[in-house]
Design a protein around this motif. Structure first.
Motif, PDB file in Angstrom:
ATOM      1  N   LEU A   1      21.498  -8.034 -11.874  1.00 49.45           N
ATOM      2  CA  LEU A   1      21.909  -9.377 -12.262  1.00 49.45           C
ATOM      3  C   LEU A   1      22.714  -9.256 -13.552  1.00 49.45           C
ATOM      4  CD1 LEU A   1      21.577 -12.390 -11.471  1.00 49.45           C
ATOM      5  CD2 LEU A   1      19.669 -12.475 -13.091  1.00 49.45           C
ATOM      6  N   VAL A   2      23.993  -9.634 -13.492  1.00 44.22           N
ATOM      7  CA  VAL A   2      24.898  -9.470 -14.630  1.00 44.22           C
ATOM      8  C   VAL A   2      25.516 -10.820 -14.947  1.00 44.22           C
ATOM      9  CG1 VAL A   2      26.978  -8.326 -15.485  1.00 44.22           C
ATOM     10  CG2 VAL A   2      25.395  -7.074 -13.996  1.00 44.22           C
ATOM     11  N   ASP A   3      25.186 -11.360 -16.098  1.00 38.95           N
ATOM     12  CA  ASP A   3      25.714 -12.673 -16.475  1.00 38.95           C
ATOM     13  C   ASP A   3      26.655 -12.619 -17.663  1.00 38.95           C
ATOM     14  OD1 ASP A   3      24.677 -14.372 -14.510  1.00 38.95           O
ATOM     15  OD2 ASP A   3      22.718 -14.448 -15.496  1.00 38.95           O
ATOM     16  N   SER A   4      27.051 -11.400 -18.098  1.00 39.12           N
ATOM     17  CA  SER A   4      27.955 -11.278 -19.236  1.00 39.12           C
ATOM     18  C   SER A   4      28.931 -10.133 -19.003  1.00 39.12           C
ATOM     19  CB  SER A   4      27.167 -11.019 -20.523  1.00 39.12           C
ATOM     20  OG  SER A   4      26.627  -9.706 -20.519  1.00 39.12           O
TER      21      SER A   4
ATOM     22  N   ARG B   1      25.658  -8.783  -9.477  1.00 42.07           N
ATOM     23  CA  ARG B   1      25.262 -10.105  -9.028  1.00 42.07           C
ATOM     24  C   ARG B   1      25.241 -11.037 -10.238  1.00 42.07           C
ATOM     25  NH1 ARG B   1      20.097 -10.275  -8.159  1.00 42.07           N
ATOM     26  NH2 ARG B   1      19.594  -8.171  -8.936  1.00 42.07           N
ATOM     27  N   SER B   2      25.368 -12.321  -9.997  1.00 43.37           N
ATOM     28  CA  SER B   2      25.247 -13.296 -11.078  1.00 43.37           C
ATOM     29  C   SER B   2      24.605 -14.564 -10.546  1.00 43.37           C
ATOM     30  CB  SER B   2      26.622 -13.612 -11.682  1.00 43.37           C
ATOM     31  OG  SER B   2      27.396 -14.391 -10.792  1.00 43.37           O
ATOM     32  N   SER B   3      24.169 -15.390 -11.463  1.00 44.75           N
ATOM     33  CA  SER B   3      23.513 -16.636 -11.056  1.00 44.75           C
ATOM     34  C   SER B   3      24.511 -17.701 -10.641  1.00 44.75           C
ATOM     35  CB  SER B   3      22.648 -17.162 -12.211  1.00 44.75           C
ATOM     36  OG  SER B   3      23.432 -17.358 -13.379  1.00 44.75           O
TER      37      SER B   3
ATOM     38  N   ARG C   1      30.079 -15.171 -10.658  1.00 48.21           N
ATOM     39  CA  ARG C   1      31.141 -14.843 -11.607  1.00 48.21           C
ATOM     40  C   ARG C   1      32.006 -13.654 -11.175  1.00 48.21           C
ATOM     41  NH1 ARG C   1      29.896 -14.404 -17.796  1.00 48.21           N
ATOM     42  NH2 ARG C   1      32.155 -14.596 -17.723  1.00 48.21           N
ATOM     43  N   TRP C   2      31.547 -12.835 -10.228  1.00 50.11           N
ATOM     44  CA  TRP C   2      32.164 -11.526 -10.068  1.00 50.11           C
ATOM     45  C   TRP C   2      32.881 -11.252  -8.750  1.00 50.11           C
ATOM     46  CZ3 TRP C   2      32.082 -10.896 -14.837  1.00 50.11           C
ATOM     47  CH2 TRP C   2      30.951 -11.062 -15.622  1.00 50.11           C
TER      48      TRP C   2
ATOM     49  N   ASP D   1      28.621 -13.791  -5.222  1.00 54.47           N
ATOM     50  CA  ASP D   1      29.547 -12.838  -5.830  1.00 54.47           C
ATOM     51  C   ASP D   1      30.300 -12.003  -4.804  1.00 54.47           C
ATOM     52  OD1 ASP D   1      29.097 -13.029  -8.854  1.00 54.47           O
ATOM     53  OD2 ASP D   1      27.062 -12.919  -8.075  1.00 54.47           O
TER      54      ASP D   1
END
Length: 586
Positions: A281-284, A307-309, A312-313, A337
């Protein structure tokens, strides 16, 4: 052919029906393409909105079903159904296509459609129906078309991709499609569209997986173990096991831990035992860069699938197809994503020297990818959307350059930062202290601003003596004052008049007196919790909106006030045209 389009209000099903007709009438001119709402109008002999208001929703739905059953008695048809149609009555022999846009969940406000519940706000009315209908649509659909925003304005290349999707005659060879149990009846079609299909043990039963492996031994299956399921392991040629279910001989070892640094540590004991897949999970951007650096240390034996909430990707996953072997395309799992079919088919076969994107947050509803699709297709590259905020652009624009981002359309509130990172700003962008267009050259980013040309187009019919108010503006306010120096600007967060010379400092109006009547309101504010509507003391005859999204607060204000409304779509088109001129000339 028996096909129906279903989807939420305002998704664009009717316009899609027209394009579908153009695609298929070249091959099957005898297939009628029918909009159910128009068929109902013909049946009842009056405009749909008038009939709905007169008889009410219950009676309308009864007539809707009657007309549907009558026209589906034909041997061939393609029908666009209204959002409120009862999809449970669609016969099984009719192909059901769910038409989706990323902006569906934002809500929509309509100028010309009957109200369904006048006791709530315009957006709440949409949300009530949206949540009621979403699961019904998913259950009824045979497949989903994730339609890009603004596809109706795109050029031949984009329409060719859409045509291949609607005909289902495309084939994706370099990305896995994740199969769900709901799609098993359509496996033959999926095998034609996707050379690689993933079978996950948390989505399918053991018997279903074994049956597919036995019936289609020639296909490139990837069996992904996400549970303790027992299978005939000798029959499996490509096995992906999560680290918690690792089996000796697995070709792929996956880690889906949320924290990326911890996930990388968890994969270390498996180095040399197979291809490592990192899907945290990558949010930044910091996390994204960490995962990218890890993958690049051993690109042949590692894949990074962030992955993001909030989805974003997709842009990064598009790019990753050029440097890693394990990639995934959007399926009925609806992973936000994963690139859509359209986004994946838009990629050139070979890695481009540079690529292009719209930068901002949010950008999911941006029409820029389709508006610029033809321009960059001719240059053998692609245009996508990158979600980032001001700090991320300031800190990580060099990382985007490293990934070969070469062209960018910049949205508010990033325009001042775009100018700040530029090594060679145009005179116009310097004058306006903002840039909406970037191009990477050997000496760094070149910047330009085409907002001025777009705004002139939006306001070209206003006289120099028009009484104009501006609501909001941010980084575009100085540009608007260039065109309309007589306009009075208001803060959209306080409702107070701004100093025309120092517009970031707010002050109480002293020069307005009792005058509250304006000819035009320029709406230049986003939909945020802190954005206010104008006071009832301020009266307007018309709204010109810099926004073109369907849930704009400017649109909501115009509908509630029952005044004329013009969206910012034409302004956007003119801006985009001048952006292409800049990219071409520089």
């Amino acid at each position: 052919m028996k096909r129906v389009f279903i989807g939420h209000r305002g998704t664009g099903k009717t316009a899609l029906l027209q394009r579908h007709s153009q695609i298929f009438n070249q091959i099957f001119p005898q297939i009628p393409h029918l909009d159910l709402d128009l068929e109902i109008e013909n049946y009842v002999g009056e405009p749909l909105s008038d009939y709905f208001t007169r008889v009410g929703e219950v009676k309308f739905r009864q007539v809707e079903q009657e007309v549907f059953l009558r026209i589906t008695a034909q041997p061939n048809f393609v029908i666009s159904l209204g959002a409120g149609f009862d999809v449970s009555i669609i016969p099984n022999d009719i192909e059901v296509v769910l038409v989706r846009r990323l902006s569906d969940s934002d809500g929509r406000i309509f100028l010309d459609r009957p109200r369904l519940n006048t006791d709530v706000s315009l957006l709440e009315e949409y949300y009530q129906r949206y949540h009621q209908r979403e699961n019904r649509y998913i259950e009824a659909a045979d497949w989903v078309y994730h339609m890009p925003e603004g596809i109706e304005d795109a050029g031949p290349a984009a329409h060719a991709i859409e045509g291949s999707i609607l005909r289902r005659d495309f084939n994706v060879e370099n990305a896995y499609y994740t199969l769900t149990a709901q799609e098993l009846p359509f496996i033959e079609q999926l095998l034609r569209n996707f050379s690689k299909i993933e079978l996950r043990t948390d989505l399918l039963e053991a018997e279903q997986i074994e049956s597919l492996l036995e019936r289609y031994p020639w296909h490139e299956w990837l069996v992904s173990v996400r549970s303790g399921m027992e299978l005939n392991w000798q029959r499996i040629h490509m096995l992906d096991t999560d680290i918690h279910y690792y089996r000796e001989g697995s070709q792929i070892i996956s880690c889906h831990e949320d924290h990326i640094n911890y996930a990388i540590q968890q994969l270390e004991p498996f180095v040399g035992k197979g291809h490592l897949k990192l899907s945290s999970l990558v949010d930044s951007f910091d996390g994204l860069i960490t995962g990218y650096r890890w993958q690049q240390e051993d690109p042949e034996n590692r894949s990074f699938l962030p992955r993001s909430s909030i989805g974003r990707w997709p842009w990064f996953r598009q790019l990753s197809s050029y440097w890693q072997s394990l990639n995934f395309i959007k399926s009925r799992t609806e992973m936000s994503d994963q690139p859509s079919w359209f986004e994946w088919l838009s990629l050139p076969p070979e890695a481009p020297q540079k690529w292009a994107a719209v930068l901002g947050r949010p950008v999911h509803a941006s029409r820029s990818p389709t508006q610029h699709h033809e321009f960059f297709h001719k240059r053998e590259t692609f245009f996508t959307r990158v979600s980032l905020n001001e700090d991320e652009l300031l800190q990580h624009h060099s990382f985007l350059s490293e990934l070969k981002l070469g062209y960018a359309a910049v949205t508010s509130p990033l325009k001042e930062i775009a100018l700040q990172i530029s090594k060679n700003p145009s005179p116009v962008s310097q004058k306006l202290q903002a840039a909406n267009t970037l191009m990477l050259k050997n000496d760094g980013w070149w910047a330009h601003n085409t907002d001025l040309e777009g705004f002139k187009s939006l306001t070209r019919q206003l006289s120099n003596h028009a009484n104009v108010a501006i609501w909001g503006g941010g980084g575009t306010l100085q540009m608007m004052k260039e065109v309309l120096p007589q306009a009075i600007s208001y803060s959209s967060q306080t409702g107070k008049v701004r100093d025309p010379n120092h517009y970031k400092n707010e002050q109480e109006p002293q020069h307005l007196g009792e005058a509250t009547q304006f000819d035009v309101l320029i709406w230049a504010a986003p939909r945020l919790e802190k954005t206010l509507f104008p006071s009832e003391k301020l009266q307007f005859k018309e709204v010109l909106d810099l926004n073109y999204v369907d849930h704009s607060m400017g649109l909501e204000f115009a509908v509630n006030q029952k005044i004329r409304y013009t969206s910012g779509l034409e302004m956007f088109r003119v801006q985009a045209l001048h952006q292409q001129k800049f990219w071409e000339q520089v």
